[in-house]
Design an enzyme around this catalytic site. Structure first.
Site, PDB file in Angstrom:
ATOM      1  N   VAL A 606     -28.875  -6.616 -27.215  1.00 20.81           N
ATOM      2  CA  VAL A 606     -28.192  -7.220 -26.134  1.00 20.81           C
ATOM      3  C   VAL A 606     -26.634  -7.253 -26.411  1.00 20.81           C
ATOM      4  O   VAL A 606     -25.887  -7.192 -25.565  1.00 20.81           O
ATOM      5  CB  VAL A 606     -28.683  -8.521 -25.634  1.00 20.81           C
ATOM      6  CG1 VAL A 606     -28.134  -9.378 -24.614  1.00 20.81           C
ATOM      7  CG2 VAL A 606     -30.355  -8.382 -25.190  1.00 20.81           C
ATOM      8  N   CYS A 607     -26.452  -7.649 -27.793  1.00 16.71           N
ATOM      9  CA  CYS A 607     -25.218  -7.969 -27.927  1.00 16.71           C
ATOM     10  C   CYS A 607     -24.294  -6.544 -27.982  1.00 16.71           C
ATOM     11  O   CYS A 607     -23.322  -6.733 -27.556  1.00 16.71           O
ATOM     12  CB  CYS A 607     -24.911  -8.442 -29.461  1.00 16.71           C
ATOM     13  SG  CYS A 607     -23.649  -9.360 -29.938  1.00 16.71           S
ATOM     14  N   THR A 608     -25.034  -5.393 -28.487  1.00 15.80           N
ATOM     15  CA  THR A 608     -24.239  -4.292 -28.280  1.00 15.80           C
ATOM     16  C   THR A 608     -23.860  -3.986 -26.832  1.00 15.80           C
ATOM     17  O   THR A 608     -22.932  -3.502 -26.555  1.00 15.80           O
ATOM     18  CB  THR A 608     -25.216  -3.216 -28.771  1.00 15.80           C
ATOM     19  OG1 THR A 608     -25.251  -3.390 -30.250  1.00 15.80           O
ATOM     20  CG2 THR A 608     -24.533  -1.724 -28.697  1.00 15.80           C
TER      21      THR A 608
END
Length: 1020
Positions: A606-608
């Site tokens: 998700v962060c990517t």
């Protein structure tokens, strides 16, 4: 054979004309993934002449119409006869005596209304040929081939000859001298993201870390785009490269160029290739042969075809089926031919394989559906190469034989009297295999899993060969899906009026139209663990074999395990673009099905996706998440709140508020007009691609340094840059247009398709006030997730947000649909992804590429689909015929773009051993439950006595029925129980009514870690 946002203008133009863009061209979008828009455009303008409408010609015609050639002219004045029906799916009994071309035209035209299908009734003359780009002859005499081929070569018309004689086929291509192949390979041009470019001689391009193992090679030509600073390289003429040891690229002199700042993409420029073909008259004696087997075998088949033509010239007819006298005459004619010449024009000193020529002649009178499907697919692909200039054409002859379909024992080959015409639709097949084999085919019960592109081709083949078409036989088609518009370009049993109907039912009805005697039953239940009560012991006890046409390895693996369990042969096929494979798995004879080592993981952190994208896949996933949050999840949340106002305890307050704030956006109210929707969309553009990036950089500045001294924004973390909205940037406008229309539809308002009107409206709007976006930026999803407190103020805001929609009609949640070019879904996702890519210096994608990635679409093309179905049909003959040795069967792989067709004998099943016990994947240990049923204790003792195995654990699925590690008390409790009683007690479920076998798994003392014992079949 050897073994702006590109693409969006067309959709927008369709909308601006005021209609729903459901043109026939839209139906071909999967073909675009393989061929590309320029090639598809050339196809739409092409004119093709096809002479000969027997089975092979019909297959060529079908594939060309599905692929969307501009016009197809049919020529075949010969009357339809019984032997045609074994392979010609466009004809039926009512067409007997009619011209094959005229009888075929109507059904062909129905496959694609964009293709003009006509019939030429006169002779083929030199003047007539000048109107065509490609001419194809099938089932033609050599004299006609030489005459027409000479005319075509003289006038630069691409010329093909395709012929099938029983189990042997040939294909010849003459694209003339200096034919240019614009795009020789199927692969997309190589691309890589740039990290740095040095000023020097030579300049060195350093690539981003994720593309460091690229496939660029010395001598490749490249160009550049999106570079900031060293802009002289953007759009430059192709430059040759040299690949350095560290995978950087040497690109020539850059010393005088501006200093490189950031971003950019290097892209391979494909080189055109020139092909020179000889005319048929020359190539007949000096053949360049690409063979599916050995060159010598191909040369002998070449001579066999020449001898067959000579026989027909002498006798006015082809050899009679399995007539030894006629066959010997063909051998003598082949023997009398002069030697072929090599490339150096020296005679080839090769002995004639008289046995091969003889068996070819004996079986040459027949017409077989699988051979027509395979050769018709390859021939159609060569026509497409001629039209499009994409992929290297055949050089120049192809010979393919499937004589391995004949009985292995020469003493049981068909007799002439068994192969004489019966005046029935299977005469062409009986001429090869005999009436006895035809009867065996008609009694088969087969399960076809999947009614998609390959499934439709297989079902057509089953209808033509008469599988399950009499004598109590049947075919069951299982598919849970419904017909979609995108299916129409390659699943030729479906028509526009079938959209929305179950595929299995539509395919079954269509197959019965091809052969009214076919007994076919559609089932719409999926074949998976949840339906074993449907596809259980009783069902499989009536099935002779299974054909699988599935698009996922998981589904294939499950079907294969059911075939292994019930000891049923499995025929399986798959395609990807112009690549295809077909395989056969026979109990006790071949290896079992093995899925690839690992399934692809298509999820991303998700962060990517949110903050550190480095690929187009990341930005497309972000755009899809945007669509879901803005236009579906938010509407569903608001509608639920309208029905039953939630309390704080009922919902995740921070997440809900973070979801809904962007939906309010700069409006801070529900939209009432189209102008409101545009205001919101323009504000959302500013939020996502300008202020959102500024906010991220305020938290993580571009010069942030980690503890080890490296920059935070380095490697895969590319530092983003905010965008400035520009009216002259098409992608900026397309985002606003798509977002505004989707926002309007969600609120039940009328949208607007026009960019011109949108530009005028945007010019009249004030600049977006950043203060209106501040609350949204203050509660991004990840910050909301991290917030532990949701106090009264935020709760009050959430209630106020929900009240905005409380007094108006419910919202319309939008379900993402990639295949409707008029709904703005893919327009939004593509534009959003490319804007996000622009933020991060990632190469953009076309609309078609975006659709393929978002939909995880496997590129499909009609020709490959038909080819693998033909290969499966050939293996079907062997499986139905009865027990054969391993050497009779063939796995196959083809790559039509590279003229490659490989066939090989499958591996034998691997033998496993433990102590004195030997087994393969097809073995099972059988134990009868007895009457009355015996106990678990008896079963364990029986296994030890019969097989020498001391059971350590016994399982039924995941349920543990016995463990040697149990306490004495627990063993005393379970050992006296009957096995069925124990299973019901442990699982908590009653056994299925009519269950015949319980499958148990063993773990035994002394086994190795990788030992997998055969299953224990406890027969009830």
């Amino acid at each position: 054979m050897r073994s702006s946002t590109p693409g969006s203008c067309e959709a927008r133009a369709g909308r601006e004309r005021g209609g729903l863009l459901i043109s026939p061209a839209c139906l071909l979008y999967l073909h675009r993934y393989v061929l590309g828009p320029p090639a598809m455009q050339r196809m739409r303008e092409a004119k093709v002449l096809l002479s000969g409408l027997q089975g092979l010609g019909a297959e060529v015609a079908k594939n060309l119409v599905l692929m969307g050639v501009g016009s197809l002219t049919l020529h075949d004045p010969c009357p339809t006869c019984w032997s045609d029906l074994a392979a010609q799916f466009l004809l039926s009994e009512r067409d007997l005596g009619r011209s094959r071309a005229e009888a075929s035209r109507e059904l062909l035209a129905q496959l694609n209304e964009a293709v003009q299908v006509s019939v030429h009734l006169g002779d083929i003359t030199e003047a007539f040929l000048l109107d065509f780009q490609v001419v194809v002859l099938t089932a033609s005499k050599l004299e006609e081939q030489l005459k027409v081929g000479a005319w075509c070569h003289k006038h630069g018309v691409c010329f093909l000859v395709a012929d099938s004689r029983g189990l042997v086929g040939q294909l010849f291509c003459d694209f003339g001298e200096n034919f240019t192949v614009q795009d020789p390979t199927e692969a997309e041009p190589l691309t890589a993201t740039i990290q740095h470019i040095s000023q020097g001689c030579p300049g060195i391009v350093t690539l981003r870390r994720e593309t460091v193992t690229h496939s660029f090679r010395d001598g490749h030509l490249v160009t550049f785009s999106g570079i900031e600073g060293m802009v002289e390289l953007n759009g430059c003429d192709p430059r040759p490269i040299r690949v350095q040891e560290d995978w950087s690229l040497e690109i020539g002199d850059t010393a005088a160029f501006s200093r490189y700042l950031r971003g950019g993409t290097v892209t391979e420029v494909k080189r055109a290739k020139t092909v020179n073909h000889k005319p048929l008259e020359t190539a007949l004696l000096q053949p360049q042969v690409m063979a599916s087997s050995s060159q010598h075998r191909a040369h002998c088949l070449h001579q066999a075809f020449r001898a067959l033509h000579k026989f027909q010239d002498l006798h006015g007819r082809p050899p009679q089926p399995w007539d030894p006298v006629d066959a010997e005459a063909v051998v003598c004619l082949a023997r009398a031919l002069g030697p072929l010449k090599g490339t150096d024009e020296e005679p080839l000193e090769e002995p004639l394989d008289e046995a091969l020529v003889r068996i070819t002649a004996l079986s040459s009178a027949g017409s077989l559906s699988p051979m027509a499907a395979l050769l018709g697919a390859v021939a159609a692909q060569e026509v497409l190469k001629a039209i499009s200039g994409k992929f290297v054409p055949l050089d120049q002859w192809l010979y393919f034989d499937a004589l391995d379909c004949l009985p292995e024992d020469g003493d049981v080959l068909p007799k002439p009297e068994d192969c004489i015409p019966r005046g029935c639709r299977y005469d062409g097949q009986i001429a090869v295999f005999g009436a006895g084999f035809q009867e065996k085919l008609s009694r088969q019960h087969y399960l076809l899993v999947g009614a998609g592109a390959i499934g439709c081709e297989l079902l057509k083949g089953f209808a033509l060969v008469g599988l399950g078409a009499g004598g109590g036989g049947s075919v069951t088609v299982a598919d849970m899906d419904h017909v979609e518009r995108s299916n129409l370009s390659r699943q030729f049993l479906f028509r526009p009026q079938d959209i929305g109907r179950p595929k299995a039912e539509v395919a079954a009805v269509a197959a019965q139209r091809l052969n009214p005697d076919l007994q076919v039953t559609p089932l719409t239940h999926p074949l998976d663990p949840t339906t074993e009560h449907v596809y259980g012991d009783h069902f499989f006890s009536r099935v002779h074999g299974v054909a699988a046409a599935l698009d996922s390895f998981q589904a294939r693996h499950y079907v294969a395990t059911r075939c292994t369990h019930y000891l049923k042969p499995l025929l399986e096929a798959g395609t990807e673009g112009t690549k295809g494979s077909a395989a056969v798995f026979v109990p006790y004879v071949t290896e079992g099905y093995k899925a690839p080592g690992s399934a692809e993981d298509t999820s991303y952190p998700v962060c990517t996706v949110r903050h550190f994208p480095s690929t187009a896949e990341h930005t497309l996933q972000w755009a899809r998440d945007e669509f879901e949050g803005l236009f579906r999840l938010s509407a569903e949340t608001i509608n639920r709140a309208r029905q039953a106002p939630p309390s704080l305890a009922d919902m995740d307050g921070p997440q809900t508020l973070a979801l809904l704030r962007p939906v309010l956006g700069v409006l801070r109210a529900r939209p009432q007009t189209w102008e409101d929707c545009v205001v919101w969309a323009r504000g959302h553009w500013q939020l996502r691609f300008h202020y959102g990036i500024i906010q991220l950089l305020s938290h993580i500045p571009p010069d942030r340094v980690l503890e080890d001294g490296t920059l935070f924004w380095s490697g895969l973390k590319q530092c983003p840059q905010p965008l400035e909205f520009a009216m002259d940037q098409e992608n900026h406008l397309l985002f606003v247009l798509a977002a505004a229309n989707l926002y309007a539809r969600m609120h039940g308002l009328a949208g607007s398709p026009g960019l011109t009107a949108l530009k005028g409206l945007l010019k009249s709007l004030p600049q977006t006030d950043p203060q209106l976006l501040a609350p949204i930026l203050a509660m991004a999803p990840e910050r909301a997730q991290a917030s532990a407190e949701f106090g009264p103020e935020l709760l009050k805001e959430l209630q106020e947000v929900l009240e905005v929609w409380s007094e108006h009609p419910a919202l319309n949640p939008l379900m993402f649909e990639k295949d409707d070019d008029s709904n703005f879904h893919m327009d939004f996702v593509t534009a959003a992804a490319n804007l996000r890519s622009q933020n991060y210096g990632i190469p953009p994608v076309t609309r078609a590429q975006g659709k393929q990635i978002v939909g995880r679409i496997i590129p499909a093309i009609a020709t490959t689909t038909a080819a693998v179905a033909g290969l499966v049909g050939l293996e079907l003959y062997k499986v139905v015929d009865g027990p054969r040795t391993l050497g009779a069967y063939r796995h196959s792989y083809l790559h039509l773009a590279e003229n490659r067709l490989l066939r090989w004998v499958p591996s034998a099943p691997a033998i496993q051993m433990f102590q004195s016990l030997e087994w393969t994947c097809w073995r099972r240990l059988k134990v009868s439950a007895g009457q009355p049923e015996r106990s678990l204790q008896w079963l364990l003792a029986h296994i030890q006595e019969q097989h020498g195995l001391r059971v350590r654990m016994l399982l039924h699925g995941t349920a543990l029925l016995y463990s040697a590690g149990w306490s004495p008390a627990k063993q005393a409790q379970f050992l006296p129980l009957r096995v069925t009683e124990l299973v019901q007690q442990v699982t908590g479920r009653a056994l299925e009514p009519g269950l015949r076998v319980l499958v148990l798994e063993l773990s035994c003392e002394g086994e190795e870690e990788d030992t997998a014992f055969p299953p224990l079949h406890y027969e009830l």
